[in-house]
Design an enzyme around this catalytic site. Structure first.
Site, short mmCIF file in Angstrom:
data_model
loop_
_atom_site.label_atom_id
_atom_site.label_comp_id
_atom_site.label_asym_id
_atom_site.label_seq_id
_atom_site.Cartn_x
_atom_site.Cartn_y
_atom_site.Cartn_z
N GLY A 93 0.59 -1.24 0.06
CA GLY A 93 -0.23 0.07 -0.33
C GLY A 93 1.15 1.52 -0.12
O GLY A 93 2.42 1.43 0.92
N GLU A 124 -11.36 -0.56 -4.89
CA GLU A 124 -10.71 0.94 -5.44
C GLU A 124 -10.99 0.77 -6.79
O GLU A 124 -9.82 0.23 -7.68
CB GLU A 124 -8.61 -0.57 -4.98
CG GLU A 124 -8.49 0.32 -3.69
CD GLU A 124 -9.17 1.36 -2.59
OE1 GLU A 124 -9.43 2.51 -3.39
OE2 GLU A 124 -8.40 1.22 -1.70
N SER A 176 -3.76 5.17 0.07
CA SER A 176 -4.99 5.06 1.76
C SER A 176 -4.59 4.29 2.31
O SER A 176 -4.74 3.73 3.46
CB SER A 176 -6.44 5.36 1.46
OG SER A 176 -6.31 4.63 0.49
#
Ligand code: BEZ
Length: 187
Positions: free
Chosen positions: A25, A99, A28
């Site tokens: 990641g 996403e 976010s």
């Protein structure tokens, strides 16, 4: 404007037979880990840099007033620091929906230290997706972020949460910190 990538991502079965694998990641996902994971570790990837170049019409903006969220652009000399999560394959279904606005699954080497890298997964929004906004002057990007709100909250909070999480992790990211400074400096 929505470019729903969730169905495309469901057909990417690379890790389906694995018991678990690493998801890297860089946005976010660093500060909003609202999915089950087995462990998490600070990590980095080479050859990519984080940029607020992806439009958000569904989370941090609206179709009429899109926000800006991060994606990755290629830079052979860059290193992008983030957070890696070891997850089970079934967790991807949930993440694909979260996403879905232009992000596709992609495979990258994820580094935990100078010696160790594993094949991991990122969500990547490339410049050919319909929600891609691309580069703009930093002042203009900051103004757009300052004014955008969507179902997941303000675009300002997204940027400041990311900036704070990177500082907490000891990561220097000039693009993110400059935008955060533009948003928080007194008028
Ligand atoms: C991330 O944190 O890596 C990420 C979050 C949302 C979309 C794409 C990537």
């Amino acid at each position: 404007m929505t470019f729903d990538t969730s169905q495309h991502n469901l057909r990417m079965t690379h890790f389906d037979r694995h018991d678990s694998f690493w998801l890297f990641g860089y946005g976010s996902l660093i500060w909003k880990a609202d999915f089950p994971f087995l462990e998490r570790r600070p990590a980095w990837i080479h050859g990519w840099c984080r940029r607020f170049w992806q439009g958000s019409h569904d989370h941090r903006g609206t179709p009429d007033a899109p926000g800006r969220v991060v994606t990755l652009t290629r830079d052979p000399y860059a290193r992008c620091d983030g957070m890696a999560y070891r997850i089970r394959p079934e967790v991807l279904t949930q993440l694909d929906m979260r996403e879905k606005n232009g992000y596709l699954r992609a495979l990258v080497p994820v580094h935990f230290d100078a010696e160790q890298a594993v094949e991991g997964l990122i969500y990547l929004a490339t410049e050919d997706n319909a929600a891609f906004l691309g580069e703009a002057p930093l002042q203009d990007m900051a103004a757009q972020i300052a004014g955008a709100h969507g179902p997941s909250g303000s675009n300002r909070d997204y940027l400041l949460n990311l900036a704070e999480a990177l500082v907490r992790q000891g990561v220097q990211d000039q693009h993110v910190s400059t935008l955060a400074a533009l948003l928080t400096k007194p008028a």
